[in-house]
Design an enzyme around this catalytic site. Structure first.
Site, PDB file in Angstrom:
ATOM      1  N   ASP A  55       0.854  -1.192   0.000  1.00 23.54           N
ATOM      2  CA  ASP A  55       0.000   0.000   0.000  1.00 23.54           C
ATOM      3  C   ASP A  55       0.890   1.242   0.000  1.00 23.54           C
ATOM      4  O   ASP A  55       1.877   1.317   0.749  1.00 23.54           O
ATOM      5  CB  ASP A  55      -0.909  -0.004   1.236  1.00 23.54           C
ATOM      6  N   ILE A  56       0.528   2.215  -0.831  1.00 24.71           N
ATOM      7  CA  ILE A  56       1.341   3.431  -0.979  1.00 24.71           C
ATOM      8  C   ILE A  56       1.210   4.352   0.250  1.00 24.71           C
ATOM      9  O   ILE A  56       2.077   5.201   0.491  1.00 24.71           O
ATOM     10  CB  ILE A  56       0.937   4.186  -2.272  1.00 24.71           C
ATOM     11  N   ASN A  92     -13.041  -3.231   2.378  1.00 19.03           N
ATOM     12  CA  ASN A  92     -14.096  -2.220   2.356  1.00 19.03           C
ATOM     13  C   ASN A  92     -14.921  -2.306   1.072  1.00 19.03           C
ATOM     14  O   ASN A  92     -14.345  -2.470  -0.015  1.00 19.03           O
ATOM     15  CB  ASN A  92     -13.475  -0.823   2.448  1.00 19.03           C
ATOM     16  N   HIS A 103     -15.904   3.246   3.573  1.00 16.18           N
ATOM     17  CA  HIS A 103     -14.509   3.687   3.452  1.00 16.18           C
ATOM     18  C   HIS A 103     -13.784   3.189   2.215  1.00 16.18           C
ATOM     19  O   HIS A 103     -12.553   3.260   2.158  1.00 16.18           O
ATOM     20  CB  HIS A 103     -13.679   3.271   4.689  1.00 16.18           C
ATOM     21  N   GLN A 104     -14.498   2.664   1.228  1.00 19.40           N
ATOM     22  CA  GLN A 104     -13.803   2.229   0.007  1.00 19.40           C
ATOM     23  C   GLN A 104     -13.476   3.458  -0.837  1.00 19.40           C
ATOM     24  O   GLN A 104     -14.346   4.283  -1.117  1.00 19.40           O
ATOM     25  CB  GLN A 104     -14.673   1.255  -0.801  1.00 19.40           C
ATOM     26  N   HIS A 153     -10.290  -5.188  -3.040  1.00 16.35           N
ATOM     27  CA  HIS A 153      -8.957  -5.368  -2.453  1.00 16.35           C
ATOM     28  C   HIS A 153      -9.066  -5.742  -0.979  1.00 16.35           C
ATOM     29  O   HIS A 153      -9.952  -5.279  -0.271  1.00 16.35           O
ATOM     30  CB  HIS A 153      -8.083  -4.121  -2.623  1.00 16.35           C
TER      31      HIS A 153
HETATM   32  P1  AMP Z   1      -9.779   1.585   0.443  1.00 16.14           P
HETATM   33  O1  AMP Z   1     -10.102   2.751   1.326  1.00 16.14           O
HETATM   34  O2  AMP Z   1     -10.082   0.265   1.114  1.00 16.14           O
HETATM   35  O3  AMP Z   1     -10.413   1.702  -0.929  1.00 16.14           O
HETATM   36  O4  AMP Z   1      -8.203   1.598   0.290  1.00 16.14           O
HETATM   37  C1  AMP Z   1      -7.534   1.975  -0.877  1.00 16.14           C
HETATM   38  C2  AMP Z   1      -6.070   1.847  -0.585  1.00 16.14           C
HETATM   39  O5  AMP Z   1      -5.353   1.926  -1.798  1.00 16.14           O
HETATM   40  C3  AMP Z   1      -5.511   2.927   0.342  1.00 16.14           C
HETATM   41  O6  AMP Z   1      -4.937   2.321   1.499  1.00 16.14           O
HETATM   42  C4  AMP Z   1      -4.452   3.617  -0.523  1.00 16.14           C
HETATM   43  O7  AMP Z   1      -3.301   4.008   0.211  1.00 16.14           O
HETATM   44  C5  AMP Z   1      -4.125   2.545  -1.539  1.00 16.14           C
HETATM   45  N1  AMP Z   1      -3.596   3.039  -2.813  1.00 16.14           N
HETATM   46  C6  AMP Z   1      -4.142   3.978  -3.613  1.00 16.14           C
HETATM   47  N2  AMP Z   1      -3.384   4.161  -4.706  1.00 16.14           N
HETATM   48  C7  AMP Z   1      -2.343   3.315  -4.602  1.00 16.14           C
HETATM   49  C8  AMP Z   1      -1.180   3.035  -5.398  1.00 16.14           C
HETATM   50  N3  AMP Z   1      -0.966   3.676  -6.554  1.00 16.14           N
HETATM   51  N4  AMP Z   1      -0.322   2.114  -4.970  1.00 16.14           N
HETATM   52  C9  AMP Z   1      -0.531   1.455  -3.806  1.00 16.14           C
HETATM   53  N5  AMP Z   1      -1.592   1.667  -3.008  1.00 16.14           N
HETATM   54  C10 AMP Z   1      -2.484   2.588  -3.387  1.00 16.14           C
END
Ligand code: AMP
Length: 140
Positions: free
Chosen positions: A30-31, A86, A92-93, A99
């Protein structure tokens, strides 16, 4: 379904720190990690939410998820972890491609990892009986 940033990551159009890939599943760091080792596990199938995912992708994810949890625990040295998934903006998605978050927890670091506000109610027996029957009947 609209293309998301995760589809671009799977196709290699956006860089990521990949940790795993097979025919149906992709995993990467995760970034914006909540803790060291925070990993995302996604199906290659571009479904927005878990309820929309095919049985084939679901079984592929279920098969590898525990293995990836073990690897994240081993590599990060974490003491515990949460698996978070989520579905929907209200839940919170932010990225509308299914994922699973694997989020390590470390002893002595209460502020790192996933924080949970768990406002438990009390299940009424009669309502529970009716609700369980309704859910059971709705399973396709
Ligand atoms: P969610 O709130 O469950 O949809 O989480 C989305 C997740 O994706 C968050 O924890 C972000 O930090 C992660 N995310 C978004 N863009 C990227 C990316 N380019 N590389 C890695 N993680 C990402």
């Amino acid at each position: 379904m609209a293309d998301t940033i995760f589809s671009k990551i799977i196709r290699g159009e956006i860089p990521c720190h990949k940790v795993y890939e097979d025919a149906h599943v992709f995993a990467f760091l995760d970034i914006g990690p909540l803790s060291r080792g925070h990993t995302l596990v996604i199906p290659k199938e571009a479904a927005a939410t878990l309820d929309q995912l095919s049985d084939e992708s679901s079984s592929a994810l279920g098969r590898v998820l525990p293995r990836l949890c073990r690897a994240v625990m081993k590599a990060s040295g974490a003491d515990a972890y949460n698996v978070l998934q989520n579905n929907g903006a209200l839940a919170h998605q932010a990225v509308f491609h299914v994922h699973f978050h694997i989020i390590p927890k470390f002893e002595g670091q209460p502020e790192s990892g996933l924080g949970i506000r768990w406002l438990a109610g009390k299940l009424d027996a009669a309502e529970g009986k009716q609700l369980a029957a309704q859910i059971a009947a709705a399973i396709g």
